[in-house]
Scaffold this active site. Structure first.
Site, PDB file in Angstrom:
ATOM      1  CG  HIS A  98     -26.965  60.137  -9.264  1.00 58.94           C
ATOM      2  ND1 HIS A  98     -28.183  59.993  -8.627  1.00 58.94           N
ATOM      3  CD2 HIS A  98     -27.173  60.993 -10.280  1.00 58.94           C
ATOM      4  CE1 HIS A  98     -29.081  60.742  -9.256  1.00 58.94           C
ATOM      5  NE2 HIS A  98     -28.492  61.361 -10.267  1.00 58.94           N
ATOM      6  CD  GLU A 170     -27.049  65.443 -10.975  1.00 60.37           C
ATOM      7  OE1 GLU A 170     -27.584  65.538 -12.081  1.00 60.37           O
ATOM      8  OE2 GLU A 170     -26.975  64.373 -10.349  1.00 60.37           O
TER       9      GLU A 170
END
Ligand code: PGA
Length: 254
Positions: A98, A170
């Protein structure tokens, strides 16, 4: 084969333990209903994973898992969470790479590849997060960056041959900013991810989009056929908002 969408909540460190457990208890019935039409997942803070699995035990199709794992084997690694233990408590999924882990904890794409290796060794489905910074985007480097982030992971996919994994696109500048990528950027990136992976592996990627997904844009983002669902951060804390996002996905799923 059905093509239900995949919606994963990334709770980051937004909620405390009691709030996370209450959220699941209070909305159990609605989650149970919705889980027939969509693939749902939740990645809570590590301290709450086991408790949430316990609460959601009656909805086996909901995936629960971690937000990261160590890329090391068991050993002297104070503060880290092992893939082995995530497997022992029955995690289905785990985020890897992430952007907050990359930015604040110095996790590199090689580390992410090692995490994927650990997760697959222990039969946990990785959600590999990739995405460019604002600056990389401004320099037109998005496609190069995402391919560079994927490349170290691919040999481990070929080694373990899981039936599928998740790739979450993302863009860093879209996370928590209220601005999403445009449809055409998402489509182009999803196509590049698929083509790039297809050249090097038979492993099937489910592609998620993440970055400021909210009830105000989920209807329109859910129309994009090139993605299989969303990774939702801040909007997933609030059940009403999260439910609206899920309903958008159910409408466009098959
Ligand atoms: P956001 O975060 O939905 O709050 O932008 C997404 C993520 O970081 O996974």
């Amino acid at each position: 084969m059905h093509t239900h969408k995949h919606i994963i909540a990334n709770w980051k460190m937004y909620l405390r333990f009691t709030q996370m457990v209450n959220w699941c208890n209070e909305h159990y019935d609605t989650l149970h209903d919705m889980s027939q039409y969509v693939h749902l997942g939740i990645t809570p803070e590590a301290t709450a994973i086991a408790a949430i699995q316990d609460v959601l035990r009656g909805i086996p199709s909901i995936m629960v898992g971690g937000q990261t794992c160590s890329h090391h084997h068991l050993g002297a690694r104070t503060g880290e969470v092992s893939a082995q233990s995530l497997a022992d408590i029955g995690c289905d999924i785990c985020l890897a790479g992430h952007s907050e882990q990359r930015a604040y904890h110095g996790i590199t794409s090689d580390d992410v590849a090692e995490q994927v290796n650990m997760l697959l060794q222990h039969r946990i489905t990785p959600i590999v997060c990739i995405g460019e910074t604002e600056q990389e985007r401004a320099h037109g480097a998005t496609m190069t960056v995402i391919q560079q982030q994927l490349d170290p992971v691919i040999p481990y996919l070929n080694h373990h041959e899981p039936a599928y994994i998740y790739i979450a696109y993302e863009p860093r500048w879209a996370i928590g900013s209220g601005t999403t990528a445009t449809h055409s950027d998402i489509i182009e990136t999803a196509n590049v991810i698929r083509t790039h992976m297809h050249k090097q592996t038979d492993v099937h990627p489910y592609i998620l989009y993440g970055g400021s997904v909210s009830p105000s844009n989920s209807e329109s983002l859910a129309q994009i056929d090139e993605i299989d669902g969303f990774l939702v951060g801040s909007a997933s804390r609030d059940f009403t908002a999260f439910q609206q996002i899920i309903r958008s996905a159910i409408k466009t799923g098959k």
